[in-house]
Design a protein around this motif. Sequence first.
Motif, PDB file in Angstrom:
ATOM      1  N   LEU A  93       0.876  -1.167   0.000  1.00 27.28           N
ATOM      2  CA  LEU A  93       0.000   0.000   0.000  1.00 27.28           C
ATOM      3  C   LEU A  93       0.910   1.212   0.000  1.00 27.28           C
ATOM      4  CD1 LEU A  93      -1.580  -2.288   1.773  1.00 27.28           C
ATOM      5  CD2 LEU A  93      -3.003  -0.378   2.395  1.00 27.28           C
ATOM      6  N   ALA A  94       0.824   2.037  -1.019  1.00 26.12           N
ATOM      7  CA  ALA A  94       1.613   3.273  -1.064  1.00 26.12           C
ATOM      8  C   ALA A  94       0.843   4.332  -0.281  1.00 26.12           C
ATOM      9  CB  ALA A  94       1.831   3.717  -2.498  1.00 26.12           C
ATOM     10  N   ILE A  95       1.476   4.826   0.775  1.00 23.88           N
ATOM     11  CA  ILE A  95       0.865   5.822   1.651  1.00 23.88           C
ATOM     12  C   ILE A  95       1.562   7.147   1.402  1.00 23.88           C
ATOM     13  CG2 ILE A  95       0.383   6.445   4.060  1.00 23.88           C
ATOM     14  CD1 ILE A  95      -0.891   3.772   3.180  1.00 23.88           C
ATOM     15  N   GLU A  96       0.766   8.161   1.084  1.00 21.85           N
ATOM     16  CA  GLU A  96       1.346   9.462   0.745  1.00 21.85           C
ATOM     17  C   GLU A  96       1.065  10.461   1.857  1.00 21.85           C
ATOM     18  OE1 GLU A  96       2.085  11.347  -3.504  1.00 21.85           O
ATOM     19  OE2 GLU A  96      -0.031  11.293  -2.962  1.00 21.85           O
ATOM     20  N   ALA A  97       2.138  10.982   2.439  1.00 23.96           N
ATOM     21  CA  ALA A  97       2.035  12.059   3.418  1.00 23.96           C
ATOM     22  C   ALA A  97       2.544  13.335   2.747  1.00 23.96           C
ATOM     23  CB  ALA A  97       2.865  11.718   4.646  1.00 23.96           C
ATOM     24  N   LYS A  98       2.538  14.429   3.484  1.00 19.75           N
ATOM     25  CA  LYS A  98       2.956  15.696   2.894  1.00 19.75           C
ATOM     26  C   LYS A  98       4.422  15.657   2.449  1.00 19.75           C
ATOM     27  CE  LYS A  98       3.929  19.587   4.981  1.00 19.75           C
ATOM     28  NZ  LYS A  98       4.120  20.607   5.883  1.00 19.75           N
ATOM     29  N   ASP A  99       5.293  15.102   3.298  1.00 17.42           N
ATOM     30  CA  ASP A  99       6.732  15.157   3.042  1.00 17.42           C
ATOM     31  C   ASP A  99       7.339  13.857   2.527  1.00 17.42           C
ATOM     32  OD1 ASP A  99       6.740  17.795   3.973  1.00 17.42           O
ATOM     33  OD2 ASP A  99       7.021  17.129   6.041  1.00 17.42           O
ATOM     34  N   TYR A 100       6.567  12.782   2.459  1.00 19.75           N
ATOM     35  CA  TYR A 100       7.145  11.497   2.067  1.00 19.75           C
ATOM     36  C   TYR A 100       6.058  10.543   1.585  1.00 19.75           C
ATOM     37  CZ  TYR A 100       5.366  10.074   6.626  1.00 19.75           C
ATOM     38  OH  TYR A 100       4.544   9.824   7.688  1.00 19.75           O
ATOM     39  N   THR A 101       6.488   9.511   0.876  1.00 20.21           N
ATOM     40  CA  THR A 101       5.618   8.402   0.488  1.00 20.21           C
ATOM     41  C   THR A 101       6.293   7.133   0.983  1.00 20.21           C
ATOM     42  OG1 THR A 101       4.868   9.569  -1.486  1.00 20.21           O
ATOM     43  CG2 THR A 101       4.504   7.200  -1.441  1.00 20.21           C
ATOM     44  N   ILE A 102       5.535   6.268   1.634  1.00 18.36           N
ATOM     45  CA  ILE A 102       6.076   4.990   2.097  1.00 18.36           C
ATOM     46  C   ILE A 102       5.210   3.864   1.552  1.00 18.36           C
ATOM     47  CG2 ILE A 102       7.154   5.855   4.206  1.00 18.36           C
ATOM     48  CD1 ILE A 102       4.706   4.781   5.753  1.00 18.36           C
ATOM     49  N   GLY A 103       5.765   2.675   1.542  1.00 20.76           N
ATOM     50  CA  GLY A 103       5.007   1.499   1.146  1.00 20.76           C
ATOM     51  C   GLY A 103       4.859   0.570   2.341  1.00 20.76           C
ATOM     52  N   LEU A 104       3.655   0.061   2.556  1.00 20.53           N
ATOM     53  CA  LEU A 104       3.411  -0.899   3.637  1.00 20.53           C
ATOM     54  C   LEU A 104       3.224  -2.275   3.031  1.00 20.53           C
ATOM     55  CD1 LEU A 104       0.760   0.974   5.786  1.00 20.53           C
ATOM     56  CD2 LEU A 104       3.236   1.006   6.017  1.00 20.53           C
ATOM     57  N   VAL A 105       4.001  -3.243   3.486  1.00 20.71           N
ATOM     58  CA  VAL A 105       3.897  -4.610   2.982  1.00 20.71           C
ATOM     59  C   VAL A 105       2.801  -5.333   3.747  1.00 20.71           C
ATOM     60  CG1 VAL A 105       5.102  -6.806   2.736  1.00 20.71           C
ATOM     61  CG2 VAL A 105       6.340  -4.690   2.400  1.00 20.71           C
ATOM     62  N   VAL A 106       1.890  -5.978   3.009  1.00 15.81           N
ATOM     63  CA  VAL A 106       0.850  -6.816   3.618  1.00 15.81           C
ATOM     64  C   VAL A 106       0.802  -8.149   2.887  1.00 15.81           C
ATOM     65  CG1 VAL A 106      -0.510  -4.873   4.476  1.00 15.81           C
ATOM     66  CG2 VAL A 106      -1.008  -5.790   2.227  1.00 15.81           C
ATOM     67  N   ARG A 107       0.332  -9.182   3.576  1.00 12.31           N
ATOM     68  CA  ARG A 107       0.338 -10.542   3.036  1.00 12.31           C
ATOM     69  C   ARG A 107      -0.743 -10.805   1.991  1.00 12.31           C
ATOM     70  NH1 ARG A 107       2.794 -14.439   6.213  1.00 12.31           N
ATOM     71  NH2 ARG A 107       3.918 -13.556   7.954  1.00 12.31           N
ATOM     72  N   GLU A 108      -1.922 -10.230   2.200  1.00 17.27           N
ATOM     73  CA  GLU A 108      -3.066 -10.521   1.333  1.00 17.27           C
ATOM     74  C   GLU A 108      -3.523  -9.250   0.638  1.00 17.27           C
ATOM     75  OE1 GLU A 108      -5.891 -11.900   4.174  1.00 17.27           O
ATOM     76  OE2 GLU A 108      -4.697 -13.632   4.746  1.00 17.27           O
ATOM     77  N   VAL A 109      -4.331  -9.431  -0.406  1.00 19.11           N
ATOM     78  CA  VAL A 109      -4.876  -8.284  -1.129  1.00 19.11           C
ATOM     79  C   VAL A 109      -5.751  -7.473  -0.173  1.00 19.11           C
ATOM     80  CG1 VAL A 109      -6.309  -7.530  -3.060  1.00 19.11           C
ATOM     81  CG2 VAL A 109      -4.907  -9.578  -3.292  1.00 19.11           C
ATOM     82  N   PRO A 110      -5.448  -6.190   0.028  1.00 21.88           N
ATOM     83  CA  PRO A 110      -6.284  -5.348   0.887  1.00 21.88           C
ATOM     84  C   PRO A 110      -7.657  -5.147   0.260  1.00 21.88           C
ATOM     85  CG  PRO A 110      -4.148  -4.345   0.479  1.00 21.88           C
ATOM     86  CD  PRO A 110      -4.276  -5.493  -0.467  1.00 21.88           C
ATOM     87  N   GLN A 111      -8.689  -5.010   1.097  1.00 19.49           N
ATOM     88  CA  GLN A 111     -10.065  -4.869   0.621  1.00 19.49           C
ATOM     89  C   GLN A 111     -10.638  -3.521   1.034  1.00 19.49           C
ATOM     90  OE1 GLN A 111     -11.510  -7.326  -1.218  1.00 19.49           O
ATOM     91  NE2 GLN A 111      -9.570  -8.411  -1.055  1.00 19.49           N
ATOM     92  N   PRO A 112     -11.389  -2.870   0.139  1.00 20.78           N
ATOM     93  CA  PRO A 112     -12.062  -1.633   0.539  1.00 20.78           C
ATOM     94  C   PRO A 112     -13.290  -1.960   1.398  1.00 20.78           C
ATOM     95  CG  PRO A 112     -12.543  -2.150  -1.758  1.00 20.78           C
ATOM     96  CD  PRO A 112     -11.588  -3.194  -1.269  1.00 20.78           C
TER      97      PRO A 112
END
Length: 169
Positions: A93-112
């Motif tokens: 999951l690419a998470i975008e903050a004001k000063d940076y973007t990070i990626g969070l690793v997860v095992r399964e497909v995230p669901q909305p």
Amino acid sequence: MPEIESNSEKKVVKQQALIQLIVFRLGREEYGIRIEQVKEVTITPEIARMPKTPSFVKGIANLRGDIIAIIDLEERFQLRSTTEALPAITYTLAIEAKDYTIGLVVREVPQPLSIPVSIIEKAPEFIQDANIQDKYIEGIAKLDGRIIIVLDMLKLLTPTEIMQLQPKA
């Protein structure tokens, strides 16, 4: 002529405010992040290890031309034994903050998931990480027997950790 007003009377239904989450598993628990904090979800790209970073920082990856830090929240939250490895295919999951973007690793497909804001309860103080001034657990949602821990990703990392993740100019 029939009276149109009486046939099309509109009932005033109080609309509950909904929150849209991206829900994923860490360990055996379900976590959610507000959808507006998630830039995209993708299969985890190849990760290059980085020296002198915390163990939960898996390294950096090229995500559509952007170099981002990849973080393992299971390790950050100590939800996985040190001998257990991630599966061959993970999702980021690419998470975008004001000063940076990070990626969070997860095992399964995230669901909305859309849930009423009213079912998110404030997290008890004792479950917050004592080492972090800002409270990154936004609340806990109970839904059909499920418990979903709602995270505020913008408060997850300490200022020192954010500095370590930012590319040097």
